[in-house]
Design a protein around this motif. Sequence first.
Motif, PDB file in Angstrom:
ATOM      1  N   ASN A 232     -11.843 -12.723 -14.844  1.00  0.00           N
ATOM      2  CA  ASN A 232     -11.708 -13.657 -13.729  1.00  0.00           C
ATOM      3  C   ASN A 232     -10.265 -14.021 -13.405  1.00  0.00           C
ATOM      4  N   SER A 233      -9.468 -14.301 -14.418  1.00  0.00           N
ATOM      5  CA  SER A 233      -8.091 -14.736 -14.156  1.00  0.00           C
ATOM      6  C   SER A 233      -7.244 -13.624 -13.565  1.00  0.00           C
ATOM      7  N   VAL A 234      -7.444 -12.394 -14.023  1.00  0.00           N
ATOM      8  CA  VAL A 234      -6.694 -11.257 -13.476  1.00  0.00           C
ATOM      9  C   VAL A 234      -7.135 -10.993 -12.039  1.00  0.00           C
ATOM     10  N   GLY A 235      -8.444 -11.058 -11.817  1.00  0.00           N
ATOM     11  CA  GLY A 235      -8.961 -10.813 -10.476  1.00  0.00           C
ATOM     12  C   GLY A 235      -8.493 -11.837  -9.463  1.00  0.00           C
ATOM     13  N   ASN A 236      -8.321 -13.082  -9.898  1.00  0.00           N
ATOM     14  CA  ASN A 236      -7.923 -14.158  -8.986  1.00  0.00           C
ATOM     15  C   ASN A 236      -6.425 -14.241  -8.755  1.00  0.00           C
ATOM     16  N   TYR A 237      -5.619 -13.931  -9.781  1.00  0.00           N
ATOM     17  CA  TYR A 237      -4.188 -14.207  -9.680  1.00  0.00           C
ATOM     18  C   TYR A 237      -3.286 -12.976  -9.711  1.00  0.00           C
ATOM     19  N   LEU A 238      -3.663 -11.952 -10.452  1.00  0.00           N
ATOM     20  CA  LEU A 238      -2.779 -10.788 -10.573  1.00  0.00           C
ATOM     21  C   LEU A 238      -3.135  -9.650  -9.625  1.00  0.00           C
ATOM     22  N   LEU A 239      -4.423  -9.423  -9.408  1.00  0.00           N
ATOM     23  CA  LEU A 239      -4.833  -8.249  -8.641  1.00  0.00           C
ATOM     24  C   LEU A 239      -4.704  -8.338  -7.123  1.00  0.00           C
ATOM     25  N   PRO A 240      -4.850  -9.511  -6.488  1.00  0.00           N
ATOM     26  CA  PRO A 240      -4.842  -9.548  -5.015  1.00  0.00           C
ATOM     27  C   PRO A 240      -3.708  -8.782  -4.348  1.00  0.00           C
ATOM     28  N   PRO A 241      -2.429  -8.939  -4.752  1.00  0.00           N
ATOM     29  CA  PRO A 241      -1.388  -8.158  -4.077  1.00  0.00           C
ATOM     30  C   PRO A 241      -1.502  -6.657  -4.335  1.00  0.00           C
ATOM     31  N   VAL A 242      -2.058  -6.286  -5.498  1.00  0.00           N
ATOM     32  CA  VAL A 242      -2.271  -4.870  -5.801  1.00  0.00           C
ATOM     33  C   VAL A 242      -3.357  -4.305  -4.887  1.00  0.00           C
ATOM     34  N   LEU A 243      -4.430  -5.059  -4.718  1.00  0.00           N
ATOM     35  CA  LEU A 243      -5.522  -4.626  -3.851  1.00  0.00           C
ATOM     36  C   LEU A 243      -5.041  -4.468  -2.411  1.00  0.00           C
ATOM     37  N   ASP A 244      -4.267  -5.414  -1.938  1.00  0.00           N
ATOM     38  CA  ASP A 244      -3.739  -5.340  -0.568  1.00  0.00           C
ATOM     39  C   ASP A 244      -2.888  -4.088  -0.384  1.00  0.00           C
ATOM     40  N   SER A 245      -1.999  -3.838  -1.325  1.00  0.00           N
ATOM     41  CA  SER A 245      -1.110  -2.680  -1.224  1.00  0.00           C
ATOM     42  C   SER A 245      -1.886  -1.373  -1.308  1.00  0.00           C
ATOM     43  N   PHE A 246      -2.878  -1.338  -2.201  1.00  0.00           N
ATOM     44  CA  PHE A 246      -3.669  -0.121  -2.380  1.00  0.00           C
ATOM     45  C   PHE A 246      -4.455   0.216  -1.116  1.00  0.00           C
ATOM     46  N   LEU A 247      -5.101  -0.774  -0.523  1.00  0.00           N
ATOM     47  CA  LEU A 247      -5.888  -0.538   0.684  1.00  0.00           C
ATOM     48  C   LEU A 247      -5.005  -0.149   1.865  1.00  0.00           C
ATOM     49  N   GLU A 248      -3.796  -0.685   1.888  1.00  0.00           N
ATOM     50  CA  GLU A 248      -2.870  -0.332   2.963  1.00  0.00           C
ATOM     51  C   GLU A 248      -2.417   1.113   2.832  1.00  0.00           C
ATOM     52  N   LYS A 249      -2.198   1.552   1.606  1.00  0.00           N
ATOM     53  CA  LYS A 249      -1.754   2.929   1.367  1.00  0.00           C
ATOM     54  C   LYS A 249      -2.881   3.940   1.510  1.00  0.00           C
TER      55      LYS A 249
END
Length: 302
Positions: free
Chosen positions: A101-118
């Motif tokens: 939960n903590s990784v999904g809420n705080y660490l992953l969001p910018p990674v997910l955004d960048s991945f979907l953009e690429k």
Amino acid sequence: MFELTHTEIEAFFAICRHKSISGAAADLYITQSSLSTRLKTLEDDLGCPLLIRGKGKREITLTAQGQAFYDLALQYRDILQKMGSVGRTTLSEKLRVSAINSVGNYLLPPVLDSFLEKYPHIHLTVQDMEAENACLSIIRGQTDMAFSTAKVQNDQIVATPFINDPFTLICAADAPYQDGVTQDQLSLWDEVYIKWSADYEFWHQSAFGSHYVPQICLELMGQIELFVAKSGKWALVPRSIAAQVCKGNRIRSCAPAFVVPDRSIYILRHRDNAESDTIKLFMDTAREVFTQKDTQAMLING
């Protein structure tokens, strides 16, 4: 100039498969005369006979030109199948990522955004799972990779160290704590406790006593700000999280005088799928994001 049709070529394949007009016609649910018409049209377009239909022969055989056309027709069918699968292949390319939960809420969001953009063609599923459930899901083929604080290693799961996240103390704006705060200065009743990992729980019990039960124990990371902002409250959190929850004026951070072991985050994958292209793309994106952004977490092997 001639124009072959898919219908004629499939009729030719049916005849080759059954080695008879009657069997091919039955397979295609058409009359024998209709099939013979399709074959004649194909031969007329090509300008050569494809089949030998001699009297007394129980099976139809190919002429030399028929064999050459058959080989080319196989290539044609293969190309058609590949062309038809282009859209399906693109849409079916997927990645299923699980995180605590903590990784999904705080660490992953910018990674997910960048991945979907690429990689907008990759269908991304994000799951919320603790280590045990994530491992079962990976073994069952329902999850491709998971972010966890548990270093799970067995004959099916491989764990790769990803980041180390040092701890700091955050507190309500009116809490009486400053840099260099000691354990003895902390009001245990005012702690907002989060079980960050099994290692952290062990450290916490050693530091504060196993008999101590905090008033507030959180499992939903999104509620950290809500509870820590209350008068006098404090919590020990990874710096990557502190950097985000202290952006306003309700919560601040201070460096404790005591040492809390870093929180280590691992990436869990199935041994047979650990090097898949989509997993590599996601890991590369995560490394890039954590290298560029000030997450306060220390990238391992970055």
